[in-house]
Scaffold this active site. Structure first.
Site, PDB file in Angstrom:
ATOM      1  N   GLU A  38       0.865  -1.159   0.000  1.00 28.12           N
ATOM      2  CA  GLU A  38       0.000   0.000   0.000  1.00 28.12           C
ATOM      3  C   GLU A  38       0.917   1.228   0.000  1.00 28.12           C
ATOM      4  OE1 GLU A  38      -2.804  -0.103   3.216  1.00 28.12           O
ATOM      5  OE2 GLU A  38      -3.576   1.870   2.657  1.00 28.12           O
ATOM      6  N   ARG A 281       5.052 -13.485   9.297  1.00 25.26           N
ATOM      7  CA  ARG A 281       5.708 -12.186   9.162  1.00 25.26           C
ATOM      8  C   ARG A 281       7.123 -12.268   9.686  1.00 25.26           C
ATOM      9  NH1 ARG A 281       3.478  -7.110   9.401  1.00 25.26           N
ATOM     10  NH2 ARG A 281       1.535  -7.483   8.413  1.00 25.26           N
ATOM     11  N   LYS A 291       4.079   0.721  10.052  1.00 25.54           N
ATOM     12  CA  LYS A 291       4.258   1.970   9.303  1.00 25.54           C
ATOM     13  C   LYS A 291       3.767   3.164  10.115  1.00 25.54           C
ATOM     14  CE  LYS A 291       3.080  -0.003   5.081  1.00 25.54           C
ATOM     15  NZ  LYS A 291       2.382  -0.029   3.811  1.00 25.54           N
TER      16      LYS A 291
HETATM   17  P1  ATP Z   1       2.543  -2.398   8.175  1.00 24.02           P
HETATM   18  O1  ATP Z   1       1.712  -3.298   9.033  1.00 24.02           O
HETATM   19  O2  ATP Z   1       4.001  -2.391   8.514  1.00 24.02           O
HETATM   20  O3  ATP Z   1       1.997  -1.027   8.011  1.00 24.02           O
HETATM   21  P2  ATP Z   1       1.309  -3.615   5.903  1.00 24.02           P
HETATM   22  O4  ATP Z   1       1.225  -5.084   6.034  1.00 24.02           O
HETATM   23  O5  ATP Z   1       0.067  -2.869   6.117  1.00 24.02           O
HETATM   24  O6  ATP Z   1       2.531  -3.091   6.762  1.00 24.02           O
HETATM   25  P3  ATP Z   1       1.446  -3.464   3.042  1.00 24.02           P
HETATM   26  O7  ATP Z   1       1.946  -2.340   2.250  1.00 24.02           O
HETATM   27  O8  ATP Z   1       0.011  -3.804   3.002  1.00 24.02           O
HETATM   28  O9  ATP Z   1       1.910  -3.168   4.519  1.00 24.02           O
HETATM   29  O10 ATP Z   1       2.326  -4.768   2.769  1.00 24.02           O
HETATM   30  C1  ATP Z   1       2.689  -5.211   1.496  1.00 24.02           C
HETATM   31  C2  ATP Z   1       3.069  -6.654   1.580  1.00 24.02           C
HETATM   32  O11 ATP Z   1       4.155  -6.839   2.479  1.00 24.02           O
HETATM   33  C3  ATP Z   1       1.917  -7.505   2.094  1.00 24.02           C
HETATM   34  O12 ATP Z   1       1.807  -8.658   1.294  1.00 24.02           O
HETATM   35  C4  ATP Z   1       2.320  -7.843   3.494  1.00 24.02           C
HETATM   36  O13 ATP Z   1       1.793  -9.071   3.889  1.00 24.02           O
HETATM   37  C5  ATP Z   1       3.850  -7.853   3.406  1.00 24.02           C
HETATM   38  N1  ATP Z   1       4.457  -7.544   4.699  1.00 24.02           N
HETATM   39  C6  ATP Z   1       4.274  -6.450   5.447  1.00 24.02           C
HETATM   40  N2  ATP Z   1       4.948  -6.531   6.613  1.00 24.02           N
HETATM   41  C7  ATP Z   1       5.593  -7.737   6.596  1.00 24.02           C
HETATM   42  C8  ATP Z   1       6.465  -8.437   7.507  1.00 24.02           C
HETATM   43  N3  ATP Z   1       6.806  -7.901   8.689  1.00 24.02           N
HETATM   44  N4  ATP Z   1       6.949  -9.640   7.137  1.00 24.02           N
HETATM   45  C9  ATP Z   1       6.626 -10.179   5.948  1.00 24.02           C
HETATM   46  N5  ATP Z   1       5.803  -9.587   5.060  1.00 24.02           N
HETATM   47  C10 ATP Z   1       5.283  -8.381   5.363  1.00 24.02           C
HETATM   48 MG    MG Z   2      -1.649  -3.613   4.602  1.00 33.78          MG
END
Ligand code: ATP
Ligand code: MG
Length: 573
Positions: A38, A281, A291
């Site tokens: 995102e 994760r 984030k």
């Molecule tokens: P955050 O929770 O840090 O704001 P998010 O999961 O909302 O992150 P996205 O931009 O939606 O962020 O994530 C893009 C991709 O990265 C998704 O497929 C998500 O599952 C993966 N991702 C995010 N954080 C992790 C992590 N700590 N380990 C592995 N994959 C991750």
């Molecule tokens: Mg997300």
């Protein structure tokens, strides 16, 4: 761009899953994955893990990985974030490929599929598979109930499709306020899986989208949008983190509906049904990765920006000097599992050292300088040292040497401790690559600090060995005072004082901020470092790995960030 190599430790369950599907012809000949960030922040080491898995699997099977900006939730998204995400993925060593939806190969915006999503929703309504509902949020939760007991149907559940279509259009046309109505999939109010109890698939949000402006005031929910995006792009394998596992039946439900509507991509005669699988994760101790919290650190100026070298962001690690190969190696070593665990940043730092030991040019730099005068030395000489003793092709450089030098304060002791083999009164030490000197005296300043060390040199020892074969145990680094270049050096430490900064909840994580995580000093460095290009990485002999800061370092006025110290006790299991 550095090439990402194929990992051999990646024979994990995702790989087996894809392998089998591919072998059975379910991919239509091409494995297609996607990385769907995102654009509401910078990507961090956790995303890097997902990047390595998504792009890595596509690469392994000779397929394609799409970069899809999941911009379905318009409030916090921006082009700045989008551009940096692209930049960071390329830097990590990966490139998206495939048709693309906006003139760029392999690149997609979820928002470009809003029209189709809306049409799919209309068709669900026509088929009696979705209905508009005006329960309030509280009522909706109450009707939905708890997993142990069936929920109750919304009073709108069995209303006429024509009426629902009309309301849905009115929602789109801005007739209602946020939350007044929503569109729900009609699935199963008795399902033990709460996500199956007529989930909301469209909601009203009167906010501008960063690309589409005010075109829409209804936006699809993630659970509806994601499978549609995957299916329309012809994605075969959709990998995400474990929290989405309970959403998988809903993902499949949406794909089934698309199949009914004849919307699945056909590749080489094979209808592509995207499938979702989940992995744990990546969590790392001594930092935070949400984030929202990273944004808070930036907004409240606890750090210098998203790319502050203490941040776990990809741009922060880049500015810190971490090579992309080390980050990939780390993600590989952590592995792909179904079990949540925490990784130690020491493993990442170990990977960084391993990589830099092979690739970084050696230089001499004195971080805490004290002057040495070699009283019987006249003129100037040149020392030739290899740029990297582990890599003959790296060549060598010439370092000037004359009677006044800088050495590190820690390499002299007035009253040497046991096992201190460096410089002290009447003691000998080797100046790396040059000669053996003996301390004949020293001076102190008004505060009692050593201000000057006097030495003589053994004129037969040029090159480093004593002519009579006597052993001199200690070797220290040095910089010629006449030609040394002053450089700003930034020493970074962990950003938090505890391994679990969220121990008291996210409201209190700042309590554990390490207020001493940045020390700035002025060092003297050998002349070859004056022209260091921003981003160049070095080993400062006996001191650590450093990188010329990408923003503040200028030719002639270099600034160095410490990437990692030279050693710590850490050994990977
Ligand atoms: P955050 O929770 O840090 O704001 P998010 O999961 O909302 O992150 P996205 O931009 O939606 O962020 O994530 C893009 C991709 O990265 C998704 O497929 C998500 O599952 C993966 N991702 C995010 N954080 C992790 C992590 N700590 N380990 C592995 N994959 C991750
Ligand atoms: Mg997300």
């Amino acid at each position: 761009m550095e090439e990402a190599r194929e990992s051999d430790t990646s024979r994990h369950f995702l790989r087996q899953w894809i392998d089998e599907d591919h072998a059975r012809g379910r991919t239509g000949g091409t494995v297609v994955t996607r990385f769907p960030p995102e654009p509401n922040g910078y990507i961090h080491i956790g995303h890097a893990k997902a990047v390595c898995v998504d792009f890595g699997m596509a690469k392994l099977f000779g397929g394609e990985c799409h970069l899809r900006l999941d911009d379905t939730n318009p409030t916090k998204e921006s082009d700045e974030y989008a551009e940096n995400i692209k930049n960071d993925i390329r830097w990590l060593g990966f490139q998206w490929s495939g048709p693309g939806d906006a003139g760029e190969a392999g690149f997609y915006n979820a928002s470009n599929m809003f029209d189709t999503m809306f049409q799919i929703a209309e068709e669900l309504i026509r088929r009696g598979q979705a209905y508009c509902c005006n329960l309030t949020q509280d009522e909706w939760r109450d009707y939905r109930g708890v997993p142990e007991k069936p929920g109750r149907p919304s009073p709108s559940r069995d209303t006429d499709p024509a009426r629902n279509l009309r309301i849905f259009h009115e929602m789109r046309d801005g007739k209602y306020a946020d939350g007044e109505w929503c569109l729900r999939a009609k699935i199963d109010m008795a399902s033990p899986n709460i996500h199956f109890r007529d989930p909301v698939i469209y909601r009203i949000r009167h906010v501008s989208h960063y690309h589409l402006g005010d075109k829409w005031c209804v936006y699809p929910m993630y659970d509806f949008a994601h499978p549609i995006e995957d299916a329309l792009e012809g994605v075969t394998h959709s990998m995400c983190t474990l929290e989405f596992e309970v959403h998988r039946p809903l993902y499949d439900w949406v794909v089934d509906r698309m199949d009914e509507q004849g919307l699945l991509v056909v590749r080489n005669g094979v209808k592509i049904r995207p499938q979702q699988r989940e992995f744990a994760r990546l969590n790392i101790t001594w930092t935070v990765m949400s984030k929202r919290l990273l944004l808070q650190l930036v907004a409240e100026k606890h750090v210098a920006g998203w790319d502050d070298p203490r941040m776990p962001t990809v741009c922060g690690m880049r500015r810190r000097g971490f090579p992309p190969a080390a980050i990939r190696e780390f993600c590989d070593r952590v592995g792909v599992t179904k079990v949540e665990s925490e990784s130690d940043p020491a493993l990442l730092e170990w990977c960084v050292r391993e990589e830099l030991n092979k690739t970084a040019a050696r230089r001499m730099a004195v971080l805490d300088p004290v002057k040495v005068v070699i009283e019987n030395f006249d003129g100037t000489r040149t020392v030739t040292k290899p740029n990297n003793p582990l890599d003959e092709t790296a060549g060598s450089r010439e370092i000037p040497f004359s009677r006044e030098l800088w050495i590190d304060r820690a390499d002299f002791q007035e009253n040497p401790e046991k096992k201190f083999f460096r410089l002290g009164p009447d003691r000998e030490v080797r100046l790396a690559g040059a000669c053996i000197v003996k301390c004949t005296g020293f001076e102190k300043d008004a505060d009692g600090k050593i201000a000057l060390i006097r030495c003589t040199w053994d004129e037969g020892s040029w090159g480093g060995n004593a002519p009579d074969g006597r052993k001199v145990k200690g070797t220290i680094h040095w910089v010629d005072a006449a030609t040394a270049v002053a450089a700003e050096v930034r020493l970074y430490d962990r950003l938090f004082t505890v391994p679990d900064p969220l121990r008291d909840g996210p409201e209190r994580f700042l309590t554990y901020l390490n207020r001493d995580s940045l020390k700035t000093l002025t060092a003297y460095v050998e002349p070859a470092l004056a022209q260091a290009a921003p981003g160049d990485r070095f080993q400062f002999e006996r001191t650590g790995y450093f990188v010329a800061d990408a923003k503040d370092s200028k030719p002639g006025a270099p600034v160095f960030n410490r990437t990692v110290t030279l050693k710590d006790g850490y050994k990977p299991a």
